[in-house]
Design a protein around this motif. Sequence first.
Motif, PDB file in Angstrom:
ATOM      1  N   UNK A 330       0.934  -1.416   0.008  1.00 17.43           N
ATOM      2  CA  UNK A 330      -0.487  -0.101   0.334  1.00 17.43           C
ATOM      3  C   UNK A 330       0.827   1.498  -0.092  1.00 17.43           C
ATOM      4  N   UNK A 331       1.860   1.238   0.830  1.00 23.10           N
ATOM      5  CA  UNK A 331       2.104   3.151   1.050  1.00 23.10           C
ATOM      6  C   UNK A 331       3.365   2.686   2.329  1.00 23.10           C
ATOM      7  N   UNK A 332       3.950   3.548   2.556  1.00 19.74           N
ATOM      8  CA  UNK A 332       4.994   3.247   3.700  1.00 19.74           C
ATOM      9  C   UNK A 332       3.574   3.526   4.968  1.00 19.74           C
ATOM     10  N   UNK A 333       4.787   2.727   5.733  1.00 24.16           N
ATOM     11  CA  UNK A 333       4.085   2.362   7.006  1.00 24.16           C
ATOM     12  C   UNK A 333       3.152   1.357   7.103  1.00 24.16           C
ATOM     13  N   UNK A 334       2.914   0.731   6.070  1.00 29.40           N
ATOM     14  CA  UNK A 334       1.620  -0.922   5.935  1.00 29.40           C
ATOM     15  C   UNK A 334       2.532  -1.828   5.488  1.00 29.40           C
ATOM     16  N   UNK A 335       1.951  -2.724   5.547  1.00 31.21           N
ATOM     17  CA  UNK A 335       2.752  -4.152   4.972  1.00 31.21           C
ATOM     18  C   UNK A 335       2.186  -4.900   3.977  1.00 31.21           C
ATOM     19  N   UNK A 336       2.794  -5.166   3.446  1.00 27.75           N
ATOM     20  CA  UNK A 336       2.579  -5.839   2.281  1.00 27.75           C
ATOM     21  C   UNK A 336       0.693  -6.348   2.611  1.00 27.75           C
ATOM     22  N   UNK A 337      -0.196  -6.849   1.794  1.00 32.56           N
ATOM     23  CA  UNK A 337      -1.385  -6.971   2.400  1.00 32.56           C
ATOM     24  C   UNK A 337      -3.051  -7.674   1.513  1.00 32.56           C
ATOM     25  N   UNK A 338      -3.711  -8.406   1.971  1.00 30.27           N
ATOM     26  CA  UNK A 338      -4.574  -8.413   0.929  1.00 30.27           C
ATOM     27  C   UNK A 338      -5.581  -7.032   1.047  1.00 30.27           C
ATOM     28  N   UNK A 339      -6.596  -6.469  -0.508  1.00 25.63           N
ATOM     29  CA  UNK A 339      -7.333  -5.648  -0.217  1.00 25.63           C
ATOM     30  C   UNK A 339      -8.323  -5.430  -0.760  1.00 25.63           C
ATOM     31  N   UNK A 340      -9.601  -4.673  -1.133  1.00 20.17           N
ATOM     32  CA  UNK A 340     -10.695  -5.265  -2.199  1.00 20.17           C
ATOM     33  C   UNK A 340     -10.043  -3.888  -3.482  1.00 20.17           C
ATOM     34  N   UNK A 341     -10.074  -5.228  -4.666  1.00 23.75           N
ATOM     35  CA  UNK A 341     -10.038  -4.785  -5.849  1.00 23.75           C
ATOM     36  C   UNK A 341     -10.277  -2.778  -5.877  1.00 23.75           C
ATOM     37  N   UNK A 342     -11.113  -2.951  -5.410  1.00 26.08           N
ATOM     38  CA  UNK A 342     -12.355  -2.128  -5.812  1.00 26.08           C
ATOM     39  C   UNK A 342     -12.438  -0.471  -4.776  1.00 26.08           C
ATOM     40  N   UNK A 343     -11.435  -0.835  -3.856  1.00 27.37           N
ATOM     41  CA  UNK A 343     -11.079  -0.295  -3.000  1.00 27.37           C
ATOM     42  C   UNK A 343     -10.595   1.405  -3.051  1.00 27.37           C
ATOM     43  N   UNK A 344      -9.782   1.735  -4.685  1.00 29.61           N
ATOM     44  CA  UNK A 344      -8.982   2.438  -5.111  1.00 29.61           C
ATOM     45  C   UNK A 344      -9.310   3.241  -6.294  1.00 29.61           C
ATOM     46  N   UNK A 345      -9.233   3.849  -6.655  1.00 26.57           N
ATOM     47  CA  UNK A 345      -9.798   4.482  -7.746  1.00 26.57           C
ATOM     48  C   UNK A 345      -9.346   3.642  -9.169  1.00 26.57           C
ATOM     49  N   UNK A 346     -10.051   2.303  -9.914  1.00 28.85           N
ATOM     50  CA  UNK A 346      -9.501   1.632 -11.134  1.00 28.85           C
ATOM     51  C   UNK A 346      -9.235   2.557 -12.368  1.00 28.85           C
ATOM     52  N   UNK A 347      -7.783   3.085 -12.750  1.00 27.40           N
ATOM     53  CA  UNK A 347      -7.917   2.980 -13.743  1.00 27.40           C
ATOM     54  C   UNK A 347      -7.489   1.794 -14.858  1.00 27.40           C
ATOM     55  N   UNK A 348      -7.313   1.134 -14.867  1.00 30.06           N
ATOM     56  CA  UNK A 348      -7.359  -0.735 -15.933  1.00 30.06           C
ATOM     57  C   UNK A 348      -7.048  -1.841 -15.169  1.00 30.06           C
ATOM     58  N   UNK A 349      -6.646  -2.464 -16.549  1.00 28.99           N
ATOM     59  CA  UNK A 349      -6.282  -4.092 -15.907  1.00 28.99           C
ATOM     60  C   UNK A 349      -5.974  -4.259 -17.182  1.00 28.99           C
ATOM     61  N   UNK A 350      -4.259  -4.363 -17.216  1.00 30.97           N
ATOM     62  CA  UNK A 350      -2.701  -5.031 -18.323  1.00 30.97           C
ATOM     63  C   UNK A 350      -2.940  -6.436 -17.829  1.00 30.97           C
ATOM     64  N   UNK A 351      -2.230  -7.962 -18.220  1.00 30.50           N
ATOM     65  CA  UNK A 351      -1.957  -9.331 -18.522  1.00 30.50           C
ATOM     66  C   UNK A 351      -0.302  -9.353 -19.097  1.00 30.50           C
ATOM     67  N   UNK A 352       0.139  -9.543 -17.910  1.00 32.86           N
ATOM     68  CA  UNK A 352       1.502  -9.718 -18.031  1.00 32.86           C
ATOM     69  C   UNK A 352       1.989 -11.479 -19.151  1.00 32.86           C
ATOM     70  N   UNK A 353       0.567 -11.793 -19.020  1.00 32.22           N
ATOM     71  CA  UNK A 353       1.038 -13.607 -19.967  1.00 32.22           C
ATOM     72  C   UNK A 353       1.483 -13.095 -21.390  1.00 32.22           C
ATOM     73  N   UNK A 354       2.625 -14.080 -21.424  1.00 35.75           N
ATOM     74  CA  UNK A 354       3.006 -13.850 -22.557  1.00 35.75           C
ATOM     75  C   UNK A 354       1.735 -13.891 -24.022  1.00 35.75           C
ATOM     76  N   UNK A 355       1.191 -14.754 -23.730  1.00 33.54           N
ATOM     77  CA  UNK A 355       0.000 -15.490 -24.749  1.00 33.54           C
ATOM     78  C   UNK A 355      -1.376 -15.473 -23.486  1.00 33.54           C
ATOM     79  N   UNK A 356      -1.860 -15.859 -24.377  1.00 32.88           N
ATOM     80  CA  UNK A 356      -3.215 -15.842 -23.370  1.00 32.88           C
ATOM     81  C   UNK A 356      -4.067 -14.912 -23.236  1.00 32.88           C
TER      82      UNK A 356
END
Length: 356
Positions: A330-356
Motif C-alpha cells: 500500500x504505502x510507507x508505514x504499511x505492509x503487503x496485504x490483501x485489499x478490495x480490488x475496488x477500494x481505490x480508483x481503477x484506471x485499468x487492467x493489464x495482463x503480463x502473460x506472454x500469451x492467453x
Amino acid sequence: MSPVERRNVGRGAAAARAAVVLCVAGVLVGAAPAAYADPAPDGKRDLEDVRKRIDDLYRRAERATDAYNGAKEQVERQQKEIVKLAKDIVSTQERRKQLKKRAGSLASAQYRGGGLPAEAKLMLNRDPEGFLDNATLARKGQHAVRTVLGQLARTEDDLQGYAQDASERWDRLEKERKKKAAAKKDIEKKIDAAERIESQLKAEEKERLKKLEEDRAHRAQTKWLDSGILREIGGDASAQGKKAISYATAQIGKNYVWGAEGPDTFDCSGLTMRAWEAAGRTIPRTSQEQWRQLRRIDIDDMRPGDLIIYHEDASHVGMYLGDGAIVHAPRPGRQVTIAGAGSMRILGVVRPDAKG
C-alpha cells in the motif's frame, strides 16, 4: 480458505460471491466501520481533513517513487551501455594498432624494394615468366594495401562513432542521475511531511484515523461490488498467473519501502515485477510502464494474476487474486496485504502473460 483457493470454486450467485469477498481478512466486506469526523467547533482535529492531507502526500510520494524507479532503471541501463562501449573502444583501438602496424610493414617492404612501385618494376622486367609473376604480385600488393587502408579508415570511423556514442551516453546518465536525485528528495520530503502530521496525533486519534482509512476503502469497495461487476468476472488464472500469485501472497506482512524490489521489502510495482519474474515473465519496473507496455484487458475479462492499475496517473498497482480481492504493497508505514480490488480508483487492467 484463501482468495487464491476460492478462485477455483465454481461461480455462484453474485450475492454469495460478494459475501465471500467481504470476509477476506476483514477488509473487503463485513460490518461497515463507523465513520469518524471530529467536529471543528469544539477544538478537536478534523481527522477526515488530516486523512486527506496524509493520503495526498503519500499519493504524491508514490508518483515520485515511480519517477525515481524509472530514473534508476535508466541509470543502470546507461551504465551497462557505457561499459559495453568502453570494451568496444578498447578492442577497436587494438585493431587500429594492428592495422597501422601492417600498413607500416607494407611501406617498409616497398622501401626495401628500391623505392620503385610494383608497376615500374613490371615494365622493366624483360623475362616473360618474371613479367607474369610480377604482374600477379603487383595486383596482390595493390589489393593488400587498399584492403589495409580501407580497414584502417573504417576502424577510425568506428572509434569516432563509439566515442561520440559514449559522450552522449554520459550526458544521458548525468541527466538521469539528476532526475533520480530530485525524485529521491521529493519522496523523502513528502513522506517526512506525512509522518510529521501522524506523529502529532494522539494514540486515540491515530486509531480513529486508521478507521477512517478503512471506512473510505470499505465504501469504495462496496460501491464497486454493488455494480454487479463480479457477475462478469470469472476467468481462471493461467499457469504463470498461479506462480505469480503464489509469490505475491507469500510476501504478505513484509514492509512497504519506496524503491524496494524485495526480497525483504517492496513498493507496489516492485512486488508485481518480482512476482511475475518468479513466474518466468519479465515486466517493466514501474506501475506507469506496466500500464504503458503490457497488454490491456477489459475489466470484464480480468482473471487472477492480472495487474490492476490505479489512479489517473497510474501511480499504484495491485495483483488481482479473484473474488474481488487484490494483494498489494500500500504505502510507507504499511505492509503487503490483501485489499478490495475496488477500494481505490481503477484506471485499468493489464495482463503480463506472454500469451492467453
